[in-house]
Design a protein around this motif. Sequence first.
Motif, PDB file in Angstrom:
ATOM      1  N   GLU B 156      10.037 144.554  36.778  1.00 30.98           N
ATOM      2  CA  GLU B 156       9.624 145.916  36.424  1.00 30.98           C
ATOM      3  C   GLU B 156       8.444 146.327  37.299  1.00 30.98           C
ATOM      4  O   GLU B 156       7.704 145.475  37.802  1.00 30.98           O
ATOM      5  N   LYS B 157       8.259 147.629  37.458  1.00 36.24           N
ATOM      6  CA  LYS B 157       7.182 148.139  38.322  1.00 36.24           C
ATOM      7  C   LYS B 157       6.134 148.878  37.486  1.00 36.24           C
ATOM      8  O   LYS B 157       6.469 149.542  36.512  1.00 36.24           O
ATOM      9  N   ALA B 158       4.878 148.747  37.879  1.00 40.19           N
ATOM     10  CA  ALA B 158       3.800 149.492  37.209  1.00 40.19           C
ATOM     11  C   ALA B 158       2.685 149.725  38.217  1.00 40.19           C
ATOM     12  O   ALA B 158       2.569 149.005  39.216  1.00 40.19           O
ATOM     13  N   GLU B 159       1.866 150.730  37.931  1.00 39.75           N
ATOM     14  CA  GLU B 159       0.776 151.038  38.853  1.00 39.75           C
ATOM     15  C   GLU B 159      -0.358 150.022  38.689  1.00 39.75           C
ATOM     16  O   GLU B 159      -1.023 149.639  39.644  1.00 39.75           O
ATOM     17  N   VAL B 160      -0.545 149.591  37.436  1.00 39.25           N
ATOM     18  CA  VAL B 160      -1.657 148.684  37.131  1.00 39.25           C
ATOM     19  C   VAL B 160      -1.112 147.389  36.551  1.00 39.25           C
ATOM     20  O   VAL B 160      -0.246 147.420  35.673  1.00 39.25           O
ATOM     21  N   VAL B 161      -1.590 146.253  37.055  1.00 36.60           N
ATOM     22  CA  VAL B 161      -1.244 144.995  36.398  1.00 36.60           C
ATOM     23  C   VAL B 161      -2.482 144.527  35.636  1.00 36.60           C
ATOM     24  O   VAL B 161      -3.597 144.551  36.160  1.00 36.60           O
ATOM     25  N   TYR B 162      -2.270 144.162  34.374  1.00 33.23           N
ATOM     26  CA  TYR B 162      -3.371 143.651  33.559  1.00 33.23           C
ATOM     27  C   TYR B 162      -3.326 142.125  33.623  1.00 33.23           C
ATOM     28  O   TYR B 162      -2.346 141.502  33.210  1.00 33.23           O
ATOM     29  N   HIS B 163      -4.391 141.532  34.185  1.00 33.30           N
ATOM     30  CA  HIS B 163      -4.487 140.074  34.273  1.00 33.30           C
ATOM     31  C   HIS B 163      -5.373 139.606  33.120  1.00 33.30           C
ATOM     32  O   HIS B 163      -6.577 139.848  33.128  1.00 33.30           O
ATOM     33  N   ALA B 164      -4.742 138.981  32.127  1.00 32.05           N
ATOM     34  CA  ALA B 164      -5.503 138.622  30.923  1.00 32.05           C
ATOM     35  C   ALA B 164      -6.480 137.479  31.198  1.00 32.05           C
ATOM     36  O   ALA B 164      -7.613 137.482  30.732  1.00 32.05           O
ATOM     37  N   GLY B 165      -6.059 136.487  31.968  1.00 32.08           N
ATOM     38  CA  GLY B 165      -6.920 135.314  32.222  1.00 32.08           C
ATOM     39  C   GLY B 165      -6.621 134.209  31.217  1.00 32.08           C
ATOM     40  O   GLY B 165      -6.121 134.459  30.116  1.00 32.08           O
ATOM     41  N   CYS B 166      -6.950 132.968  31.605  1.00 33.93           N
ATOM     42  CA  CYS B 166      -6.556 131.785  30.809  1.00 33.93           C
ATOM     43  C   CYS B 166      -7.021 131.874  29.353  1.00 33.93           C
ATOM     44  O   CYS B 166      -6.246 131.669  28.426  1.00 33.93           O
ATOM     45  N   LEU B 167      -8.297 132.155  29.148  1.00 28.08           N
ATOM     46  CA  LEU B 167      -8.850 132.065  27.796  1.00 28.08           C
ATOM     47  C   LEU B 167      -8.246 133.121  26.870  1.00 28.08           C
ATOM     48  O   LEU B 167      -7.917 132.847  25.718  1.00 28.08           O
ATOM     49  N   TYR B 168      -8.106 134.353  27.370  1.00 29.69           N
ATOM     50  CA  TYR B 168      -7.499 135.407  26.546  1.00 29.69           C
ATOM     51  C   TYR B 168      -6.042 135.090  26.235  1.00 29.69           C
ATOM     52  O   TYR B 168      -5.513 135.490  25.208  1.00 29.69           O
ATOM     53  N   CYS B 169      -5.361 134.385  27.137  1.00 28.23           N
ATOM     54  CA  CYS B 169      -3.951 134.060  26.904  1.00 28.23           C
ATOM     55  C   CYS B 169      -3.785 132.989  25.835  1.00 28.23           C
ATOM     56  O   CYS B 169      -2.867 133.039  25.035  1.00 28.23           O
ATOM     57  N   TYR B 170      -4.683 131.993  25.833  1.00 31.81           N
ATOM     58  CA  TYR B 170      -4.426 130.811  25.006  1.00 31.81           C
ATOM     59  C   TYR B 170      -5.266 130.712  23.744  1.00 31.81           C
ATOM     60  O   TYR B 170      -4.892 130.007  22.810  1.00 31.81           O
ATOM     61  N   ASP B 171      -6.448 131.367  23.701  1.00 29.25           N
ATOM     62  CA  ASP B 171      -7.282 131.258  22.504  1.00 29.25           C
ATOM     63  C   ASP B 171      -6.784 132.281  21.489  1.00 29.25           C
ATOM     64  O   ASP B 171      -6.838 133.487  21.734  1.00 29.25           O
ATOM     65  N   PRO B 172      -6.293 131.817  20.325  1.00 29.25           N
ATOM     66  CA  PRO B 172      -5.669 132.741  19.377  1.00 29.25           C
ATOM     67  C   PRO B 172      -6.626 133.846  18.903  1.00 29.25           C
ATOM     68  O   PRO B 172      -6.202 134.979  18.671  1.00 29.25           O
ATOM     69  N   GLU B 173      -7.930 133.510  18.789  1.00 31.47           N
ATOM     70  CA  GLU B 173      -8.889 134.518  18.331  1.00 31.47           C
ATOM     71  C   GLU B 173      -9.123 135.563  19.416  1.00 31.47           C
ATOM     72  O   GLU B 173      -9.177 136.761  19.155  1.00 31.47           O
ATOM     73  N   LEU B 174      -9.239 135.072  20.661  1.00 35.13           N
ATOM     74  CA  LEU B 174      -9.553 135.981  21.762  1.00 35.13           C
ATOM     75  C   LEU B 174      -8.340 136.784  22.224  1.00 35.13           C
ATOM     76  O   LEU B 174      -8.486 137.876  22.775  1.00 35.13           O
TER      77      LEU B 174
END
Lengths: 271, 428
Positions: B156-174
Motif C-alpha cells: 500500500e502507498k501513503a505519504e507518511v510512514v509512522y515508525h513506532a520504534g521497538c519500545l512502542y511496538c513491544y511494551d504493552p503499556e506504551l
Amino acid sequence: MQIVVCVKQVLDPEMPRSAFKIDPEGKRVIPPKGTPPVISPFDENALEAALRLKDRHGAKVIVISMGSTLAQAVLRKTLAAGADELILLEDPAFQDVDSFASASILASAIRKIGDVDIIFTGRQAADWDSGITGCAMAEELGVPCITVARKVEIADGQVMVERETEDGFEIVQTSLPCVITADSGLGELRMVTLPGLSAARKKPLRVWKAADLDLHPFPSRSRLVDLYVPKHEAVCEMIEGRTPEEAGARLADRLHEEGLLQPGGGRGERR
Amino acid sequence: MILEIKDYLDDMRRCARCSLCKWPPLAQMKSWRFSNNCPSIARYNFHTYSGGGRMALGLALAEGRLDTITDEMLNIVYRCTACGACDSSCKYNAELELLWPIYSTRAHLAGMGYYLPEHSLIIDSLRKEDNTLMKPKADRGKWAEGLDVKDLSKGEKAEVVYHAGCLYCYDPELSAVARDTVLLLKQAGVDVGIRGSQETCCGSTAFQLGFQGEFTKFAESNIDDWNAAGVAKVVTSCACGFGIMKSVYPLLGKEMKFEVLHITQYLDDLLKQNKLKLSRSFPARVTYHDPCNLGRKSETYVPWKGEGKKVLGQFILREPEKVVHRGWNGIYEPPRDIIRSVPGIQLVEMERIMEYSWCCGAGSGVKQTMNDLALWIASERIEEAKSTGSEAIVTACPWCEQNLKEAVKAAGGNLMVYDIVELVRRAL
C-alpha cells in the motif's frame, strides 16, 4: 560423557559490505572497527549439537578455541549458552596457522583434557571455508570422523549421525570416541538468556599457552600466495527478436554459445 | 565504520582537564542542588567517568598505551548514557568533540571484541529478531492489530510512514501511545501508513554501544525500505530513533528521499494549522523533560577534517571552518508549544533544560544492562521535577517515559509521567 566443542573466532561474515577491507601487502583482512569478531556460525551449530546431547543424556561440555588474540566477551557466549568450561589456547605462536597446524594444536589440547567421547566442530569456518580442521583432527587423534552432520543421536555406546548429501541425507553409525562436524541443518545455537550470562560468570575459563601443550612440530602445509577482493563485472546484453519466439530462440543460441546450455537439457559447463 | 577514534586524536589531546564538561555552563546554573549535568561523574565521582576522563581513556587506547583492557575499564566505558551533556557544556567554552570520541572509543573496543556480556543479548536479538528487546520479530506489528491503517509492507502507498520504534511496538503499556498517535494522525486527515511486522529497529542502541557495523546494516536497510515505499515523510514517536535518523543516518552517504520528523514537530504543525483542536481542559501544573535524542543529539552531525592553526599563540583557527554542534538546534519549542496549547495546563520549567537537560538515564543500553544506574539518574530528574511544584512530568520518548515511571514507582509519590501524545489525546 565428556564432549569437546572446537569453536573458531572469525571476523563477522555479516559485516556491512562497506566495512570489508583487505591489506594486500600484508595479505590479511583488516579487522573492521565497530564490528566485533563472532563465533564461526557452523561452530555455533556444533555447540548446539553438544548441548542437545547434554540435555538428553547428561554430559560435560568443554569448549576450546585457539588463536593469537581471543576475545573473551565473544567466546564466553558458549558458557552462557550452556557449556560447562571454556579453554582458550592463546599464544602468539598460534597466529595465522593453517588448518593442519590448527588440527594438531587442537588435538594436543584434547589429549590433555583426556577421556573425551565426542569432539564437535563446524563443517568449515566462515573465514577461509577450508573444511579441513575437523577431519585432520580425527586423523591426528586416530578416531573416526563424520562430516556435515544434521542430526546426532547416541544409543548403546554408538553414535548415529544423519549427514547431509547432495540429494538428501544418509545415516552413519560409528563407535565413540569420534569427531563430528556440524552443518547448519542441525539448528541455530539457542538464545542466550540473562540467567545464562550470570551462570557463565561462575564457570571456569582457562588459558593454555603453547608451552602448556605437548605440541608436535606443526609446520604449515599451505602458503598464502595472494589475497585480493575479486572483481565482479556484470554485462547486460539485450537479445532482440521480431517475435517473442524468435527472441527466445536467439537467447537459447546465445546461452549455448556461452556454454551455459547444452542441447538435450543438460546443465552444461559452468563458467 | 563511520568515524574512527584516530579522527578525534586532536580533540582528545587538546582536552585541558578543565572539568567544565561536568557541569552546565555557570551562566546556566541556577542552584547547587541541580548543578550537575553528567550523570556518570555525578554518580561515581572519579574523573575517568566524566567526558574529559573518557577523552583521556580514549586517547590512551588510540595511542596504544593500554597493555590490557580490564573488566573495570569496560564498566567505566559503558557506565555512561552517551547523553551528550558533556559535549554541549564543553562547546560553551572549548569547542571540543566529546560525544563522538565516546562513540568511537566504544566502536574501537567492540571491534577488538571487548564489550559487556549483556550487550551480546541485545545484539543477538537485533540480528535474529530485528529488535533490541529480545522479542519475536513476528509480534512487532501486533500493537496495530484492529487499527484501520495502511500497511506499506503489503504494497500500500501513503505519504507518511509512522515508525513506532521497538519500545512502542513491544511494551504493552506504551503501545497504547503508538495507537493513539495513528488515530490522531488519521483524525487530522494525514495519509499515514505503517510497516507492521516488517518495521525494524533504527539501530540506535547498536550504534551507541559501539556496534557500528550492525547499526550500518539496519540504517541502510531502513533508508532503502523508505525510499522504495515512496514516502515523503518518516514520522517517529521514538526520540532515540529520531535522533539517530537525523544525526547519523545522513553520514552513511545514501540518498534519503524523505524528511524525518518527530511526532512533536508533526503534531505541533497540525495544531498550528487547526487540523487538530484541543478543547478539553486539562488543569494541571506540569513540567517538560527534554529527551537527549530529541534535543541536543538531534543535530545532523557534520564530520570535520582539516587543519587547526594556532594564531596569536593561543587561538585555534580551523581550516576549513568547522560546523560546531552545540545542541542549540534541537527540537525544543514544538513539544513546549503543544503543551501550552492544552487548555488549562500550566507549563513550568525545570532548572536543567534544552541542551543542558539532565538525562533520564535509559540511553545507550544502560537501562537494559545497568538498571540501578538508570533508576538513580531518573530519580534525580524526578527530584528536579518535584522541585518545580509540578503534578506531572511530560516527555516525548518511550525510553524516558518508561524509566521515569519506574523511578517514580520505586520512590513512591504522586508525580505523574505522561507521554506528550497521551496529553493531546486527553485534551481533544
